[in-house]
Design a protein around this motif. Structure first.
Motif, PDB file in Angstrom:
ATOM      1  N   LEU B  27      -8.887 -27.309  -6.255  1.00  0.00           N
ATOM      2  CA  LEU B  27      -8.646 -26.053  -6.960  1.00  0.00           C
ATOM      3  C   LEU B  27      -7.965 -25.035  -6.049  1.00  0.00           C
ATOM      4  CD1 LEU B  27      -9.139 -24.558  -9.630  1.00  0.00           C
ATOM      5  CD2 LEU B  27     -11.306 -23.724  -8.667  1.00  0.00           C
ATOM      6  N   LEU B  28      -8.476 -24.967  -4.823  1.00  0.00           N
ATOM      7  CA  LEU B  28      -7.901 -24.014  -3.868  1.00  0.00           C
ATOM      8  C   LEU B  28      -6.427 -24.324  -3.587  1.00  0.00           C
ATOM      9  CD1 LEU B  28      -8.353 -21.708  -1.750  1.00  0.00           C
ATOM     10  CD2 LEU B  28      -8.922 -23.525  -0.116  1.00  0.00           C
ATOM     11  N   LEU B  29      -6.151 -25.579  -3.272  1.00  0.00           N
ATOM     12  CA  LEU B  29      -4.767 -25.955  -2.949  1.00  0.00           C
ATOM     13  C   LEU B  29      -3.864 -25.851  -4.176  1.00  0.00           C
ATOM     14  CD1 LEU B  29      -5.310 -29.009  -0.567  1.00  0.00           C
ATOM     15  CD2 LEU B  29      -4.587 -26.708   0.034  1.00  0.00           C
ATOM     16  N   GLY B  30      -4.397 -26.248  -5.334  1.00  0.00           N
ATOM     17  CA  GLY B  30      -3.576 -26.181  -6.538  1.00  0.00           C
ATOM     18  C   GLY B  30      -3.220 -24.751  -6.904  1.00  0.00           C
ATOM     19  N   VAL B  31      -4.237 -23.894  -6.952  1.00  0.00           N
ATOM     20  CA  VAL B  31      -3.974 -22.496  -7.303  1.00  0.00           C
ATOM     21  C   VAL B  31      -3.117 -21.819  -6.225  1.00  0.00           C
ATOM     22  CG1 VAL B  31      -5.042 -20.256  -7.718  1.00  0.00           C
ATOM     23  CG2 VAL B  31      -6.039 -22.319  -8.712  1.00  0.00           C
ATOM     24  N   GLY B  32      -3.477 -22.114  -4.966  1.00  0.00           N
ATOM     25  CA  GLY B  32      -2.695 -21.517  -3.866  1.00  0.00           C
ATOM     26  C   GLY B  32      -1.231 -21.939  -3.923  1.00  0.00           C
ATOM     27  N   GLY B  79       2.428 -36.075   3.269  1.00  0.00           N
ATOM     28  CA  GLY B  79       2.170 -34.642   3.350  1.00  0.00           C
ATOM     29  C   GLY B  79       0.829 -34.288   2.744  1.00  0.00           C
ATOM     30  N   THR B  80       0.509 -34.897   1.617  1.00  0.00           N
ATOM     31  CA  THR B  80      -0.796 -34.639   0.994  1.00  0.00           C
ATOM     32  C   THR B  80      -1.939 -35.126   1.892  1.00  0.00           C
ATOM     33  OG1 THR B  80       0.257 -34.887  -1.174  1.00  0.00           O
ATOM     34  CG2 THR B  80      -2.145 -35.015  -1.091  1.00  0.00           C
ATOM     35  N   LEU B  81      -1.703 -36.241   2.547  1.00  0.00           N
ATOM     36  CA  LEU B  81      -2.727 -36.727   3.483  1.00  0.00           C
ATOM     37  C   LEU B  81      -2.981 -35.691   4.572  1.00  0.00           C
ATOM     38  CD1 LEU B  81      -2.154 -40.526   4.258  1.00  0.00           C
ATOM     39  CD2 LEU B  81      -4.190 -39.457   3.321  1.00  0.00           C
ATOM     40  N   TRP B  82      -1.896 -35.203   5.181  1.00  0.00           N
ATOM     41  CA  TRP B  82      -2.039 -34.231   6.273  1.00  0.00           C
ATOM     42  C   TRP B  82      -2.746 -32.965   5.769  1.00  0.00           C
ATOM     43  CZ3 TRP B  82       3.253 -35.825   8.363  1.00  0.00           C
ATOM     44  CH2 TRP B  82       3.118 -36.445   9.612  1.00  0.00           C
ATOM     45  N   ILE B  83      -2.268 -32.471   4.655  1.00  0.00           N
ATOM     46  CA  ILE B  83      -2.813 -31.203   4.155  1.00  0.00           C
ATOM     47  C   ILE B  83      -4.276 -31.374   3.733  1.00  0.00           C
ATOM     48  CG2 ILE B  83      -2.620 -29.495   2.309  1.00  0.00           C
ATOM     49  CD1 ILE B  83       0.427 -29.968   2.379  1.00  0.00           C
ATOM     50  N   VAL B  85      -6.536 -33.692   4.564  1.00  0.00           N
ATOM     51  CA  VAL B  85      -7.452 -33.989   5.677  1.00  0.00           C
ATOM     52  C   VAL B  85      -7.671 -32.746   6.529  1.00  0.00           C
ATOM     53  CG1 VAL B  85      -7.778 -35.381   7.768  1.00  0.00           C
ATOM     54  CG2 VAL B  85      -6.874 -36.431   5.700  1.00  0.00           C
ATOM     55  N   ALA B  86      -6.570 -31.965   6.776  1.00  0.00           N
ATOM     56  CA  ALA B  86      -6.731 -30.762   7.590  1.00  0.00           C
ATOM     57  C   ALA B  86      -7.645 -29.759   6.893  1.00  0.00           C
ATOM     58  CB  ALA B  86      -5.363 -30.139   7.855  1.00  0.00           C
ATOM     59  N   VAL B  87      -7.424 -29.531   5.592  1.00  0.00           N
ATOM     60  CA  VAL B  87      -8.260 -28.569   4.852  1.00  0.00           C
ATOM     61  C   VAL B  87      -9.681 -29.093   4.738  1.00  0.00           C
ATOM     62  CG1 VAL B  87      -8.561 -27.411   2.648  1.00  0.00           C
ATOM     63  CG2 VAL B  87      -6.289 -27.637   3.633  1.00  0.00           C
ATOM     64  N   ALA B  88      -9.817 -30.373   4.472  1.00  0.00           N
ATOM     65  CA  ALA B  88     -11.157 -30.945   4.350  1.00  0.00           C
ATOM     66  C   ALA B  88     -11.911 -30.858   5.672  1.00  0.00           C
ATOM     67  CB  ALA B  88     -11.054 -32.407   3.896  1.00  0.00           C
ATOM     68  N   ASN B  89     -11.220 -31.123   6.781  1.00  0.00           N
ATOM     69  CA  ASN B  89     -11.873 -31.015   8.088  1.00  0.00           C
ATOM     70  C   ASN B  89     -12.314 -29.575   8.353  1.00  0.00           C
ATOM     71  OD1 ASN B  89     -11.410 -33.698   8.492  1.00  0.00           O
ATOM     72  ND2 ASN B  89      -9.659 -33.409   9.862  1.00  0.00           N
ATOM     73  N   LEU B  90     -11.457 -28.612   8.001  1.00  0.00           N
ATOM     74  CA  LEU B  90     -11.790 -27.204   8.269  1.00  0.00           C
ATOM     75  C   LEU B  90     -12.851 -26.664   7.322  1.00  0.00           C
ATOM     76  CD1 LEU B  90      -8.188 -25.844   8.933  1.00  0.00           C
ATOM     77  CD2 LEU B  90      -9.992 -26.230  10.606  1.00  0.00           C
ATOM     78  N   THR B  91     -13.096 -27.362   6.238  1.00  0.00           N
ATOM     79  CA  THR B  91     -14.123 -26.902   5.296  1.00  0.00           C
ATOM     80  C   THR B  91     -15.506 -26.889   5.949  1.00  0.00           C
ATOM     81  OG1 THR B  91     -12.806 -27.867   3.529  1.00  0.00           O
ATOM     82  CG2 THR B  91     -15.071 -27.289   2.982  1.00  0.00           C
ATOM     83  N   GLY B  92     -15.671 -27.720   6.946  1.00  0.00           N
ATOM     84  CA  GLY B  92     -16.954 -27.762   7.644  1.00  0.00           C
ATOM     85  C   GLY B  92     -17.286 -26.464   8.355  1.00  0.00           C
ATOM     86  N   LEU B  93     -16.280 -25.622   8.583  1.00  0.00           N
ATOM     87  CA  LEU B  93     -16.533 -24.338   9.249  1.00  0.00           C
ATOM     88  C   LEU B  93     -17.146 -23.321   8.291  1.00  0.00           C
ATOM     89  CD1 LEU B  93     -13.203 -24.029  11.285  1.00  0.00           C
ATOM     90  CD2 LEU B  93     -15.469 -24.560  12.168  1.00  0.00           C
ATOM     91  N   VAL B  94     -17.014 -23.570   6.997  1.00  0.00           N
ATOM     92  CA  VAL B  94     -17.561 -22.627   6.012  1.00  0.00           C
ATOM     93  C   VAL B  94     -19.067 -22.857   5.902  1.00  0.00           C
ATOM     94  CG1 VAL B  94     -17.424 -21.855   3.619  1.00  0.00           C
ATOM     95  CG2 VAL B  94     -15.371 -22.677   4.793  1.00  0.00           C
TER      96      VAL B  94
END
Lengths: 248, 238
Positions: B27-32, B79-83, B85-94
């Motif tokens: 949702l975040l990536l789609g809306v963004g 590109g979708t893999l990179w994006i 995985v990067a967003v999913a990895n950073l989600t752990g900071l929330v």
């Protein structure tokens, strides 16, 4: 930590859904924008190339025109130089002609001045010569010169051509006696010789009168009416003074 | 480290927190993406557009560096893999969220997709027969090793990402428990770097695997062509 097949399958679906979403809403718009920008850049580069080509063409035309201008300038310069050379020759000819005319005019003026000077010098020489002769003859005047001049008068009158004698006779035509004026008193013998000569040559029946005039310096003057026969220094000096100058 | 728990059940499907987080990321990536790309400008791009164009061009350049001329084909998947995985990895900071890549199911799903994409792009670049033939080169004896390599590298891809992200969250949790509230902050900073590095590694390995599948069948096709032309050359020379 185990593998959950439901999560496994849903994550596959989720990723494929994300792949579609990003392709639809991210990659395609961004790539389209990039392609449009690249096309614009290519178009701009093409236009720049066209402008460069046109500029190159214009430059070559300008250089060609410049070369033509240079040739025209060289030709015009050559024509101008030739015209200037011809004009210079013409002006030099005119100047030479003017110089020659001026030189001739100068020579004429100089010749005129020289002639004037020569005439002035000649007139001055005549004047001085006459003054010298007058002074000399005045100082030489004496009774002996008087006697000699009487002799000369008698000889001249005796040797006078008949035509002249006829002219004198016609002019006198019996108008009174002949008057002989001398600077010094004449002796009787001289008077007799003069009177007899005049009577014989001019065939005057009357007597001859004698007079004195010191202004004659020496010699005598015979007056026959309106005519005079002059054989005196004063008369000769007067003739000499009235004679045309050597300067002329 | 808390395992992904079931949030709710949809029929026979058990929806875990990992799936819910992934939906949030979608949702975040789609809306963004929709917000960021709805008013793109060619003449005067803004800051967000410039960043997006820079990211897309970087992905494109990375793909071009490995497979020249194939960026248009591979850009969406890699590109979708990179994006993701990067967003999913950073989600752990929330706070209160766990990185979906800290779940083996997610990394296995991604690895499985990479496994499938390698064969898909390999077959699409030539043909099924040509692609399968490369498993028999240089010798049919190596076929088991080829198959074993395919499975092992897919497994390694999944376990590597899962292990790194799970260990990062676990290390931060342990430091938080042992040292106090603010002490894990440097660990969290390391989490950011590690998340981006792991995303880069996962995407790059996927790209290299796909490139290997596409180039290996091309090499096989080339060697077959050379071997088929050799008798002709020999015959023509004789």
């Amino acid at each position: 930590m185990g593998l959950d097949w439901t999560t496994f399958l849903l994550e596959i679906v989720n990723f494929l859904a994300l792949l579609w979403i990003l392709k639809r809403f991210l990659y395609q718009p961004v790539l389209a924008t990039l392609a449009e920008r690249r096309a614009g850049i290519a178009r701009t580069l093409g236009e720049a190339s066209d402008k460069e080509a046109r500029a190159t063409t214009l430059q070559s035309q300008f250089e060609s025109r410049l070369a033509d201008w240079e040739q025209e300038k060289a030709a015009a310069r050559s024509a101008f130089d030739a015209e200037m050379a011809a004009e210079r020759v013409r002006q030099l000819d005119l100047l030479s002609h003017d110089l020659a005319a001026e030189r001739d005019r100068g020579a004429a003026v100089e010749a005129h001045a020289r002639e004037t000077l020569r005439r002035e010098l000649a007139a001055q020489a005549d004047k001085e010569a006459r003054q010298f002769a007058s002074a000399l003859l005045t100082r030489l005047a004496c009774p002996e010169l008087e006697a000699r001049l009487v002799d000369v008068f008698i000889e001249e009158l005796a040797g006078l051509p008949d035509a002249r004698l006829a002219t004198l006779k016609a002019a006198h035509n019996g108008h009174g006696p002949a008057v002989v004026t001398s600077a010094y008193p004449l002796s009787d013998a001289q008077r007799e010789r003069i009177a007899s000569t005049i009577g014989a040559r001019l065939e005057l029946p009357g007597r001859v009168e004698f007079g004195l005039d010191a202004s004659l310096l020496a010699g005598l003057r015979v007056s026959l009416g309106a005519w005079q026969l002059d054989c005196s220094l004063a008369g000769e000096l007067g003739v000499f003074a009235e004679a045309p100058s050597f300067a002329n | 480290m808390e395992a992904a728990h079931i949030v709710f059940q949809l029929g026979f499907l058990q929806i875990t927190s990992t799936v819910i987080t992934t939906w949030g990321i979608l949702l975040l990536l789609g809306v963004g993406s929709w917000l960021a790309t709805r008013s793109l400008s060619v003449a005067s791009p803004g800051l967000v557009q410039t960043a997006l164009e820079g990211a897309v061009q970087s992905i494109e350049a990375a793909i071009e560096g490995v497979l020249p001329g194939r960026s248009a084909l591979l850009l969406p998947f890699v590109g979708t893999l990179w994006i993701f995985v990067a967003v999913a990895n950073l989600t752990g900071l929330v706070p209160e969220l766990h990185a979906p890549t800290g779940d083996l199911s997610t990394t296995a799903a991604l690895a499985f997709l990479v496994f499938l994409s390698v064969h898909w792009f390999g077959i699409c670049s030539s043909s099924l027969k040509t692609y399968l033939h490369h498993y028999l080169t240089p010798s049919p004896v190596l076929l088991p090793f080829h198959l074993l390599g395919e499975l092992s590298r897919t497994l390694a891809l999944a376990v590597r990402l899962f292990g790194n992200i799970m260990s990062l969250e676990m290390a931060a949790l342990l430091v938080l428990l042992v040292a106090g509230l603010l002490v894990p902050v440097p660990i969290l900073m390391l989490h950011i770097i590690e998340a981006l590095v792991q995303a880069y590694i996962f995407g790059t390995l996927a790209l290299i695997y796909i490139a290997g599948g596409m180039q290996s069948q091309e090499a096989s096709h080339a060697s077959d062509t050379r071997s088929s032309n050799a008798p002709d050359k020999k015959g023509s020379s004789t």
